[in-house]
Design an enzyme around this catalytic site. Sequence first.
Site, PDB file in Angstrom:
ATOM      1  N   ASP A 201       0.854  -1.186   0.000  1.00 46.82           N
ATOM      2  CA  ASP A 201       0.000   0.000   0.000  1.00 46.82           C
ATOM      3  C   ASP A 201       0.892   1.239   0.000  1.00 46.82           C
ATOM      4  OD1 ASP A 201      -2.316   1.695   0.227  1.00 46.82           O
ATOM      5  OD2 ASP A 201      -3.321   0.074   1.314  1.00 46.82           O
ATOM      6  N   GLY A 225       4.097   1.188  -2.306  1.00 49.98           N
ATOM      7  CA  GLY A 225       3.929   1.327  -3.741  1.00 49.98           C
ATOM      8  C   GLY A 225       2.556   1.814  -4.128  1.00 49.98           C
ATOM      9  N   ASP A 226       2.341   1.920  -5.445  1.00 53.76           N
ATOM     10  CA  ASP A 226       1.099   2.411  -6.024  1.00 53.76           C
ATOM     11  C   ASP A 226       0.576   1.337  -6.970  1.00 53.76           C
ATOM     12  OD1 ASP A 226      -0.914   3.667  -7.432  1.00 53.76           O
ATOM     13  OD2 ASP A 226       0.360   5.197  -8.339  1.00 53.76           O
ATOM     14  N   PHE A 227      -0.603   0.782  -6.677  1.00 57.93           N
ATOM     15  CA  PHE A 227      -1.076  -0.346  -7.477  1.00 57.93           C
ATOM     16  C   PHE A 227      -1.475   0.040  -8.894  1.00 57.93           C
ATOM     17  CE2 PHE A 227      -4.906   0.134  -4.445  1.00 57.93           C
ATOM     18  CZ  PHE A 227      -5.576   1.044  -5.248  1.00 57.93           C
ATOM     19  N   HIS A 245     -14.025  -2.034  -5.822  1.00 57.04           N
ATOM     20  CA  HIS A 245     -15.302  -1.299  -5.739  1.00 57.04           C
ATOM     21  C   HIS A 245     -15.104   0.203  -5.580  1.00 57.04           C
ATOM     22  CE1 HIS A 245     -16.084  -1.297  -1.062  1.00 57.04           C
ATOM     23  NE2 HIS A 245     -14.893  -0.842  -1.372  1.00 57.04           N
TER      24      HIS A 245
END
Length: 337
Positions: A201, A225-227, A245
Amino acid sequence: MSGAQPPEFQLLEQSVGYFYSAALRAAALLNIADHLAGSAKKPDELAESAGVHGPYLHRLLRFLATRDVFAEDDAGRFHLTPSAELLRTDAPRSMRSAVLMLTDQVFWKPAELLDETVRAGATRFEEVFPAPFFDWLAQDEQAGDAFHFGMAAMSDSENRRIAADYDFSGCSKLVDVGGGQGGFLVEVLRKSPNLHGVLFDEEHVLAQHRLGEVRHSGGCEAVIGDFFSAVPSGADAYVLKRILHDWDDEESTRILARCREAMDPDARVFVIDAVIPAGNEPHPGKALDMLLMTSLSGKERTKAEFEAVFAGAGLSVTRVIPTSTPLSIVEGERESG
């Protein structure tokens, strides 16, 4: 609400339903459940200990008692009910933070613009706050804390059940993508002590991680990190719990595509979200979908909608596994060929 009510009375009762949310928030903010721990109290006695106005508190609790949150006995004393117990700050699996999150202004204020949202086909969040939802949470510390601690509390009500409903012990390494404070990963690791866990995350979220709650032979780590850019590679299981969602189909496809790029050929992805059923029956996901529609770009999806998002990322849905919570596990793998 009784199904025998005339429709005009049903509409009137539903029209003031927002006061139930307001009353829950007030009781949580005032820590009323904490002041009732150990013994029932009359409103004046309770008001004195809570530092509030007695007659107004009585009216608040009388209203909440109609929904089984607190209960008044024949002597005029108020008691904790099972639901009210969960509003205590020190209760095991307390839901106080979740109640405060779901009734926070980041959801409450955009809900006023639901008609404009439906007209435009997009959230009007930035008409109320000066940034998109997650950017605003990163800028406003109070809103960010309310959201992340609230999500942790909300997830805690589900995590142990879902970890028991699906056996991850056959996996060797699991990446919890956008896993927040790590509550779900902790429960999975408790059930599968040889599994290596990766909590992935953003840095400000991982600063509050809970991986120290579990000790097991497989080990675990927090990775920043950045997904939308990349996710850790080399795992045979990728979990996204209450992540997709939050995002529209295009953004969800991008997230899944990053997972696919990191996946080994035999790896699987597990999306844990509500799967909206057909028909008119109530479902918690249908209510939460209104919140997502007004404050974020995302939505709760049907099975067919999940299949379309998976396909866009080069994945296929292999099965949908119901759990003992309102959520299901949508399992996927790389598309053959």
